[in-house]
Design a protein around this motif. Sequence first.
Motif, PDB file in Angstrom:
ATOM      1  N   ALA A  67      40.132  30.378  44.464  1.00 33.98           N
ATOM      2  CA  ALA A  67      40.576  31.734  44.119  1.00 33.98           C
ATOM      3  C   ALA A  67      40.869  32.571  45.357  1.00 33.98           C
ATOM      4  N   ARG A  93      47.896  34.493  45.265  1.00 32.50           N
ATOM      5  CA  ARG A  93      46.964  35.129  44.318  1.00 32.50           C
ATOM      6  C   ARG A  93      47.670  35.527  43.025  1.00 32.50           C
ATOM      7  N   ARG A  94      48.953  35.874  43.146  1.00 28.68           N
ATOM      8  CA  ARG A  94      49.730  36.203  41.953  1.00 28.68           C
ATOM      9  C   ARG A  94      49.776  35.041  40.965  1.00 28.68           C
ATOM     10  N   ILE A  96      47.395  32.883  40.383  1.00 25.94           N
ATOM     11  CA  ILE A  96      46.063  32.458  39.937  1.00 25.94           C
ATOM     12  C   ILE A  96      45.443  33.515  39.036  1.00 25.94           C
ATOM     13  N   GLY A  97      44.825  33.055  37.954  1.00 24.59           N
ATOM     14  CA  GLY A  97      44.048  33.950  37.099  1.00 24.59           C
ATOM     15  C   GLY A  97      42.622  33.445  37.039  1.00 24.59           C
ATOM     16  N   LEU A  98      41.665  34.346  37.101  1.00 27.09           N
ATOM     17  CA  LEU A  98      40.249  33.953  37.082  1.00 27.09           C
ATOM     18  C   LEU A  98      39.571  34.570  35.870  1.00 27.09           C
ATOM     19  N   SER A 100      35.767  34.555  33.977  1.00 28.43           N
ATOM     20  CA  SER A 100      34.382  34.084  34.044  1.00 28.43           C
ATOM     21  C   SER A 100      33.596  34.723  32.902  1.00 28.43           C
ATOM     22  N   ARG A 163      43.144  40.266  30.304  1.00 23.53           N
ATOM     23  CA  ARG A 163      43.250  40.683  31.709  1.00 23.53           C
ATOM     24  C   ARG A 163      43.609  39.495  32.605  1.00 23.53           C
TER      25      ARG A 163
ATOM     26  N   LEU B  87      39.811  41.659  44.363  1.00 28.99           N
ATOM     27  CA  LEU B  87      40.055  40.761  45.499  1.00 28.99           C
ATOM     28  C   LEU B  87      41.059  39.670  45.151  1.00 28.99           C
ATOM     29  N   MET B  88      41.119  39.304  43.865  1.00 28.84           N
ATOM     30  CA  MET B  88      42.066  38.250  43.456  1.00 28.84           C
ATOM     31  C   MET B  88      43.473  38.783  43.232  1.00 28.84           C
ATOM     32  N   SER B  89      43.593  40.108  43.221  1.00 30.68           N
ATOM     33  CA  SER B  89      44.929  40.680  43.009  1.00 30.68           C
ATOM     34  C   SER B  89      45.700  40.653  44.328  1.00 30.68           C
ATOM     35  N   PRO B  90      47.028  40.788  44.251  1.00 28.73           N
ATOM     36  CA  PRO B  90      47.809  40.660  45.500  1.00 28.73           C
ATOM     37  C   PRO B  90      47.782  41.894  46.393  1.00 28.73           C
TER      38      PRO B  90
END
Lengths: 260, 225
Positions: A67, A93-94, A96-98, A100, A163, B87-90
């Motif tokens: 991530a 990062r665009r 990838i989606g996380l 949890s 989201r 943090l995972m956003s661009p």
Amino acid sequence: MTAEAGPGPGAGPDGAPPPALLARGLGKRYGALVALHGLDLAVRRGECVLLLGPNGAGKSTLLGIFATIIRPNEGRIAIFGASPREGDPAALRRRIGLLSHQTFLYDHLTAFENLRFYARLYSLPDPDRAAASALRSARLLERAHDLVRTYSRGMQQRLAIARALLHAPDILLLDEPFSGLDRESIDRLQECLREERRAGRTCLLATHDFAAARPLADRVVVLRAGRLVADRQARGLDDASLEGLFRDATLPPATGAQAP
Amino acid sequence: MSFLRAVALVARKDLLSELRSREQAVTLFFFALLVLVVFNFAFDFTVIEFVSLGPGILWVAFIFSGVLALSHSFQIEREKDRILGILMSPIDRSAFYLGKVLATSLFMAAVEAVIVPVSVLMFNYRFSGRIGAAILVFVLNTVGFAAVGTLFSAMTTRTRRGELLLPLLLFPAAVPIALAAVKTTSHVLAGRPFRLYASWVALTSAYDVIFLAAAVLLFDSVLEE
């Protein structure tokens, strides 16, 4: 969805497109604790890999490194052939989606405001429309303007899924997504993940809930003490086999020394 | 998204969330007010001039309430792992830092905007200085404190007992800004000419620029696990 420009630096020798996720010799230490130890893993595009292992095996660390929020001490990763350290990390990062068991949602904002905030973070062209559309998909449109703290756990998880998928990521990283969900919410999440699979998304799914995750997986990899100890095709594996793999992973690693 | 838009987006989110919850506002205002009341009991301001002790009292109130604001600022991001979503956003991570600095500065400014007039009434002080100079001094010092505090808050929130660690790390680093804040406020409240405290204003400005620039450069590493 982002189009591929061609084989990247991680492309195979036959010119095949690089895997969605690639780890080579990956190591991560937290002080004296070794979380990952020389780990090699490749996840093909469109593949769904189930990541098993006991607590402390390194699953969340591996997801965090993919991530781009945890920096490895050793080795390298590539996402669609590009290194997040050398290329444009924001562009990666665009993709990838996380998701949890934590929702990442702000309790004192409404569902709509939460999704609009994330839509703006991802520079989506029409954040209001994107938020409304995601709420409709999550069947939460009628509660769009209620504060998230008034939502039930299941509703919050539906919103968290919306989201995570808001920016249509190519890769989904899932860290214990079934944790704390009731049966109905698990079914809904499974259905949602099946749809994402059909749409060609790549998934890396870390969970202890074998029964919920098994129908989604193409492959099962098992981590123990930061090392990859098993890598099997999911076809033909039932819940009992998965539990067996998991049980083996929880046994202490062999020392190599035989008792007299 | 442009850098400045990202800064505004993060700050706006914090402000909106606070407007709804009012978790911080109540705590910060009452804490600062309590400091004033305690000092009002401790010293006899019919004998002591407010200008000699008042600036110190005011900045004790602002700095301690500021620490509460800073602690809350990242605590809310750590809860439910919300910080991972950002943090995972661009967006540029330094935009996240500056958004936090902006939001904390605005929270502190809101406390100052209420507490300064309250202190004027409580200590029966007649303000004879220039409003413009007072605003400049409060803005520079508040931004400086928020700049260094936000950096340390980001460092300490993921540690155990981070709320205890934050003041221990922050106060030594904030000594220059605390000194400058008390000195400049003292000059402003006494209505002295700007040239007498211009060097302190220059020190505060330099501190702001250095800490903002250093934090923008370092913040990515600070947030890495």
